[in-house]
Design an enzyme around this catalytic site. Structure first.
Site, mmCIF file in Angstrom:
data_model
loop_
_atom_site.group_PDB
_atom_site.id
_atom_site.type_symbol
_atom_site.label_atom_id
_atom_site.label_comp_id
_atom_site.label_asym_id
_atom_site.label_seq_id
_atom_site.Cartn_x
_atom_site.Cartn_y
_atom_site.Cartn_z
ATOM 1 N N THR A 1 0.794 -1.226 -0.075
ATOM 2 C CA THR A 1 0.185 -0.062 -0.095
ATOM 3 C C THR A 1 0.868 1.373 -0.082
ATOM 4 O OG1 THR A 1 -0.149 -0.421 2.311
ATOM 5 C CG2 THR A 1 -1.912 -0.971 1.051
ATOM 6 N N ALA B 1 14.379 -12.541 4.474
ATOM 7 C CA ALA B 1 12.991 -13.166 5.142
ATOM 8 C C ALA B 1 12.077 -12.206 5.053
ATOM 9 C CB ALA B 1 13.484 -13.492 6.686
ATOM 10 N N ASP C 1 9.539 0.359 4.792
ATOM 11 C CA ASP C 1 10.675 -0.157 5.574
ATOM 12 C C ASP C 1 11.514 0.820 6.203
ATOM 13 O OD1 ASP C 1 9.436 -2.218 4.417
ATOM 14 O OD2 ASP C 1 11.069 -2.708 2.796
HETATM 15 C C1 GLA Z 1 8.874 -4.091 0.573
HETATM 16 C C2 GLA Z 1 9.143 -2.777 0.215
HETATM 17 C C3 GLA Z 1 7.914 -1.806 0.910
HETATM 18 C C4 GLA Z 1 6.859 -2.425 0.678
HETATM 19 C C5 GLA Z 1 6.698 -4.008 0.916
HETATM 20 C C6 GLA Z 1 5.267 -4.430 0.712
HETATM 21 O O1 GLA Z 1 9.321 -4.274 1.881
HETATM 22 O O2 GLA Z 1 10.516 -2.443 0.430
HETATM 23 O O3 GLA Z 1 7.965 -0.542 0.433
HETATM 24 O O4 GLA Z 1 6.092 -2.025 -0.376
HETATM 25 O O5 GLA Z 1 7.709 -4.484 0.212
HETATM 26 O O6 GLA Z 1 4.282 -3.820 1.411
#
Ligand code: GLA
Length: 380
Positions: free
Chosen positions: A33, A119, A168
């Site tokens: 999202t 992971a 993240d």
């Molecule tokens: C990875 C990306 C994030 C996000 C997730 C899915 O971790 O780095 O920015 O898009 O996938 O939610």
């Protein structure tokens, strides 16, 4: 870990460095999202990266990775990009800091981490945030925390080719002990939610599968969403991101976009709402609803967004069978782990059975992690 890092630093550079840390993350709900301007609901965890760092008065970065047992040197200009993937993250952070007008000069560094790789726990964001935070502190650049997260995100875009969202790096920089953070990825408003589900545990089960081409598949998902949003915008100019669209608006353009793009968009629009529903449920202490939403997310990620895989679907089904309250694939997908909200009394049996059945079916054991929601980037 700290002692090992400082000892290596002393051996290599004859003195001690300043210590910085940052964290990996989990995400309770709100997957794929972030780059659609929707909500995410992550938290930093008690595994991360620790680095010892000190300016060296040169225009060169000298860095040792304890995990790879490898030493790399690189300059600070665009053409100095190192070969090693791990070093590229650090190089990218230096470059992105400089692009924002920050001062970055040469430094020595030694680092190590305990975020399981591949992971879906964002070991790369932990590395980026640790160095972004440290350089900002050491060279006194006064860059704000959101911009530090964006330095990590741009590093992914410009130095690894993954067109990721902000989740993240945001979680890794803003993480706070005992709290999940709901972030509106469009407005960047965020709110901390205390997370201490009494009587439950968060259990991560790592399939130890990492699919090739995960990053190109990720970028492809993002492109699908952008196509759907652009089509909807023709009817509804207020739609800048897919998360701005109502479900019925998507139906209006069904015959204008591919079936694949339609399914991707259908998932995202549903997921944005699920994050809000989960936050409401949490405030009521209603973990049954939280868990049910997690199962719905798994269904969407598996069937509509198609970022799950056989191993993860297997773990998800097993969770249902064990009356696990909520379970879903976590992070970008294409391998990695499931996140499970499990009643204390069911934990042991679930983990035992999941391990045995998974091993019997796929010929290798999954890994199990119990994570604690912890602090993000900081000086130690
Ligand atoms: C990875 C990306 C994030 C996000 C997730 C899915 O971790 O780095 O920015 O898009 O996938 O939610």
């Amino acid at each position: 870990m700290k002692t090992m890092i400082q000892e290596k630093f002393k051996t290599l550079f004859g003195e001690e460095g300043m210590l910085y840390a940052s964290a990996g993350r989990i995400n309770l709900i709100g997957e794929h999202t972030d780059y659609n301007g929707g909500y995410v609901f992550p938290g930093a965890i008690d595994c991360g990266i620790i680095a010892a760092i000190k300016p060296n008065g040169e225009q060169k970065v000298k860095v040792f990775s304890l995990d790879y047992d490898e030493y790399v040197e690189f300059g600070l200009n665009e053409e100095d990009k190192p070969e090693q993937q791990w070093a590229r993250y650090i190089f990218g952070v230096c470059r992105e800091t400089a692009k924002r007008g920050g001062k970055v000069e040469g430094f020595n560094a030694v680092f190590a981490g305990d975020v399981p790789l591949g992971a879906g726990l964002s070991s790369s964001a932990a590395l980026e945030s640790c160095f972004a935070f440290a350089l900002n502190d050491i060279f006194q650049n006064g860059i704000d925390k959101f911009e530090l997260a964006k330095i990590g995100q741009s590093t992914e875009h410009n130095y690894t080719g993954v067109m990721c969202g902000i989740m993240d790096q945001f979680a890794s920089v803003f993480g706070k002990k005992g709290a999940l953070i709901r972030l509106n990825c469009k407005t960047l408003e965020y709110k901390y939610f205390p997370f201490d589900p009494k009587g439950y545990k968060l259990v991560l089960i790592d399939s130890c599968v990492k699919h090739e081409l995960a990053s190109s598949a990720y970028n492809k998902r993002r492109a699908s969403c952008e196509k759907a949003a652009a089509e909807i915008k023709k009817n509804h100019p207020e739609v800048d991101f897919l998360s701005d669209a109502k479900r019925v608006w998507l139906d209006e353009v069904r015959d204008k976009i591919s079936e694949e793009d339609f399914l991707r968009a259908e998932y995202v629009i549903g997921e944005v709402q699920r994050v809000l529903d989960v936050c409401d449920a949490l405030e009521r202490g209603d973990y049954e609803t939280v868990g049910e939403m997690m199962y719905q997310t798994h269904f969407g990620l598996s069937r509509l967004y198609e970022v799950s895989c056989e191993e993860l679907d297997f773990l998800n089904k097993l969770a249902r069978k064990h009356d696990v309250t909520g379970s879903r694939v976590m992070g970008g997908g294409f391998g990695g782990c499931t996140i499970n909200l499990v009643k204390d009394e069911l934990c042991e049996a679930f983990i035992k059975d999941a391990t045995e059945q998974f091993t019997a079916r796929f010929g290798h054991a999954p890994k199990v992690y119990n994570v604690v929601i912890s602090d993000g980037a900081r000086r130690l």
